[in-house]
Design a protein around this motif. Structure first.
Motif, PDB file in Angstrom:
ATOM      1  N   HIS A  61      -1.871   0.796   0.472  1.00 46.30           N
ATOM      2  CA  HIS A  61      -3.218   1.357   0.310  1.00 46.30           C
ATOM      3  C   HIS A  61      -3.934   1.337   1.652  1.00 46.30           C
ATOM      4  CE1 HIS A  61      -7.492   1.671  -0.796  1.00 46.30           C
ATOM      5  NE2 HIS A  61      -7.044   2.383  -1.818  1.00 46.30           N
ATOM      6  N   ALA A  62      -4.505   2.465   2.034  1.00 45.81           N
ATOM      7  CA  ALA A  62      -5.284   2.581   3.267  1.00 45.81           C
ATOM      8  C   ALA A  62      -6.102   3.856   3.214  1.00 45.81           C
ATOM      9  CB  ALA A  62      -4.365   2.612   4.493  1.00 45.81           C
ATOM     10  N   ASP A  63      -7.246   3.857   3.876  1.00 45.66           N
ATOM     11  CA  ASP A  63      -8.090   5.054   4.009  1.00 45.66           C
ATOM     12  C   ASP A  63      -8.485   5.627   2.657  1.00 45.66           C
ATOM     13  OD1 ASP A  63      -7.499   4.730   6.747  1.00 45.66           O
ATOM     14  OD2 ASP A  63      -5.746   6.043   6.567  1.00 45.66           O
ATOM     15  N   GLY A  64      -8.696   4.753   1.675  1.00 47.92           N
ATOM     16  CA  GLY A  64      -9.113   5.199   0.355  1.00 47.92           C
ATOM     17  C   GLY A  64      -8.025   5.818  -0.488  1.00 47.92           C
ATOM     18  N   LEU A  65      -6.787   5.698  -0.056  1.00 50.69           N
ATOM     19  CA  LEU A  65      -5.664   6.299  -0.775  1.00 50.69           C
ATOM     20  C   LEU A  65      -4.556   5.284  -1.011  1.00 50.69           C
ATOM     21  CD1 LEU A  65      -5.196   9.676   1.173  1.00 50.69           C
ATOM     22  CD2 LEU A  65      -6.147   9.420  -1.138  1.00 50.69           C
ATOM     23  N   PHE A  66      -3.841   5.469  -2.117  1.00 44.42           N
ATOM     24  CA  PHE A  66      -2.547   4.838  -2.287  1.00 44.42           C
ATOM     25  C   PHE A  66      -1.492   5.753  -1.678  1.00 44.42           C
ATOM     26  CE2 PHE A  66      -4.901   2.661  -5.635  1.00 44.42           C
ATOM     27  CZ  PHE A  66      -4.474   1.349  -5.467  1.00 44.42           C
ATOM     28  N   TRP A  67      -0.576   5.156  -0.932  1.00 40.22           N
ATOM     29  CA  TRP A  67       0.509   5.885  -0.277  1.00 40.22           C
ATOM     30  C   TRP A  67       1.828   5.413  -0.882  1.00 40.22           C
ATOM     31  CZ3 TRP A  67      -0.697   8.881   4.331  1.00 40.22           C
ATOM     32  CH2 TRP A  67      -2.030   8.789   4.724  1.00 40.22           C
ATOM     33  N   LEU A  68       2.657   6.353  -1.271  1.00 39.03           N
ATOM     34  CA  LEU A  68       3.967   6.025  -1.821  1.00 39.03           C
ATOM     35  C   LEU A  68       5.030   6.747  -1.000  1.00 39.03           C
ATOM     36  CD1 LEU A  68       5.475   4.552  -4.168  1.00 39.03           C
ATOM     37  CD2 LEU A  68       5.443   6.751  -5.375  1.00 39.03           C
ATOM     38  N   VAL A  69       5.933   5.977  -0.419  1.00 39.45           N
ATOM     39  CA  VAL A  69       7.009   6.503   0.415  1.00 39.45           C
ATOM     40  C   VAL A  69       8.320   6.225  -0.323  1.00 39.45           C
ATOM     41  CG1 VAL A  69       8.022   6.458   2.717  1.00 39.45           C
ATOM     42  CG2 VAL A  69       5.626   5.842   2.402  1.00 39.45           C
TER      43      VAL A  69
END
Length: 535
Positions: free
Chosen positions: A78-86
């Motif tokens: 989670h960063a910059d108001g977003l969840f990131w999924l790689v």
């Protein structure tokens, strides 16, 4: 206390992320659709499945992906108001090549819609994304070297050619700058599963090593610079059971660090719980969690050994929720119960319907039970070494090329199935298909030959798995007694180690319903109920 595994059954490669008081764990789903399981907890003890984010054709299409390919090793952050999924979508297992494509999706919330994927690279699998405190983002993945004799079932160290690092530009949605190989791994070899975090000015890199079998481990290293050089942990491995063959949690490795709001340290890892006498893990690779402590800017397991513990102190006093012994599923809603998945295809309307017949799951017969493209198989994870599953089936086949039933399923060459089909002399019959892992031929067997003739009407089907033994049953009505059918079958082959061994496949056992119609006429089968019970 935390009792391991916290996510029983097929839930490997756990990536953990905390936002405030909420914890999320993302795990691999391989060829099962929708892609990636995300569980939620507020206490690290009780976990609930809340999302499978890769759910649209524009996000994921795995038709043609071989067994144990598909979604490998997601990384959630989670960063910059977003969840990131790689994550990686692997298109090949055997042979020298992997054809491993890495992507990123994002969402403002876990439960909401996730973006279409942004392609990143294909140089290797097990990607992760690190958000540095200066605002820069860094993409990591292992590098695959095809110039070796490494292949599915027999991995070789030279193929795992170190951990690559490159900067990710969130504005242009592309990699930029030099590609650096920052970590070659320890002498254990097979380095993969990288995760970065930062603490007290140190960059910490944890990786998975030793292969995903009984030599698996979490290896740790640190550096003052993100691109290295990295020095090895004093004990090299943070978590491993490779030298403790009697430990309950075996195959321990591949996980990620997390801190509580109060600064307590924990680390996830995958594990397996083998059954005697052949050490086969029918539940696949499960997710566990260990409490850690810091000493001299190095992380250690709190109980003083690298061998993972079953019982682990929780960050706060909370009781585990009591899990139901039996779950009865009905099909009176327009969506599948959340425990169920299917295989590969992003077009589920072609293989099942919950609306064509009220109160029934209608499976639409497509390709065979071993297809890599389009098969109607809907199933839930096996979560206990001993369990019973039941279903009620209405199905009127017209040829032996049409079949439907109940299955204990791992992949195309490791399954047992109780089948309703047609026989030229007996008419509608119940019989058994068994494919006991005799790779590479994957030859199906028929333990009761032609089967038993059935009267008209619904058929009740059941199976009991008691550790290594499977027994099928059938009956014609709710009031009738169950009749065993066929011999005891080897349930242990429906496991990671079944067939060609511990590195040959990487998923887990499922209990479910299936139908096929290899005539191409799409014969339907109606399943009126399904139950799963721990015994």
């Amino acid at each position: 206390m935390i009792r391991n595994p916290i996510l029983p059954g097929f839930n490997p490669d756990p990536s953990i992320c905390r936002l405030g008081d909420d914890y999320y764990i993302a795990t691999s789903t391989f060829e099962w659709y929708p892609g990636v399981q995300i569980h939620h907890s507020r206490d690290l003890v009780n976990w609930t499945l809340v999302r499978r984010p890769l759910e649209r054709k524009s996000q994921l299409d795995m038709r043609g992906n071989p067994d144990s390919c598909g979604i490998w090793a997601p990384c959630l952050s989670h960063a910059d108001g977003l969840f990131w999924l790689v994550y990686t979508d692997v298109k090949r297992l055997d042979g020298n090549f992997k054809d491993a494509h890495n992507y990123i999706v994002t969402s403002p919330t876990i439960e909401g819609d996730w973006s279409d994927p942004v392609y990143v690279n294909s140089s290797g699998f097990d990607p992760s994304l690190f958000h540095d405190d200066d605002g820069r983002k860094w993409f990591l993945n292992m590098q695959w070297n095809h110039r070796t004799e490494s292949y599915g079932g027999a991995p070789k160290h030279p193929a795992f050619d170190g951990i690559l690092l490159q900067e990710w530009d969130a504005q242009t949605q592309s990699l930029k700058g030099p590609i650096k190989n920052i970590f070659a791994g320890s002498p254990l070899g097979l380095v993969e599963g990288p995760h970065l975090f930062k603490r007290n000015g140190w960059y910490y890199l944890t990786t998975a090593e030793g292969g995903t079998g009984y030599d698996h481990a979490v290896t740790m290293a640190r550096s003052r610079q993100i691109d290295g050089p990295y020095e090895m942990h004093p004990d090299v491995h943070l978590i491993t059971s490779k030298d403790a063959p009697d430990a309950v949690l075996q195959r321990a490795g591949h996980g990620q660090y997390v801190e509580t709001p109060d600064g307590e340290a924990y680390h996830t890892h995958l594990c397996g719980r083998p059954m005697a006498p052949k050490r086969r893990c029918t539940l696949g690779r499960e997710t566990a969690l260990q409490k850690c402590v810091w000493r001299d800017d190095w992380l250690y397991l709190a109980h003083g050994s690298a061998v993972p513990a079953v019982h682990v102190p929780a960050p706060k006093d909370v009781e585990p929720l009591k899990q139901p012994v039996r779950i009865d599923y009905s099909f009176d809603q327009p969506e599948l119960p959340k425990d169920f998945q299917w295989l590969r295809t992003p077009e589920p309307a072609r293989i099942f319907s919950l609306t064509e017949r009220s109160g029934a799951l209608r499976l639409i017969g497509r390709e065979s039970i071993g297809s890599w493209f389009e098969q109607a198989l809907v199933a839930r994870r096996q979560e206990h070494h001993s369990f019973r599953a039941e279903t009620v089936l209405e199905f009127e086949p017209e040829t032996y090329q049409q079949a439907a039933g109940l299955t204990h399923y791992y992949n195309r060459h490791k399954f047992h199935a109780l089948v309703v089909t047609w026989h030229e002399k007996l008419g509608r019959v119940v019989t058994i298909f068994s494919c006991p892992g005799d790779f590479p031929h994957a030859r199906m067997q028929f333990p009761i030959e032609s089967g038993v003739a059935l009267p008209e009407g619904p058929v009740h089907l059941a199976m009991e798995i008691r550790e290594n033994d499977l027994q099928f049953f059938y009956r014609f009505s709710q009031e009738a007694d169950w009749t065993p059918i066929g011999p005891l079958l080897d349930a242990g082959v429906v496991s990671d180690e079944g067939g060609r061994g511990e590195h040959g496949s990487f998923t887990g056992a499922f209990a479910g319903m299936f139908a096929f119609d290899v005539t191409g006429r799409a014969k339907t089968a109606d399943f009126l109920s399904f139950s799963y019970e721990c015994i």
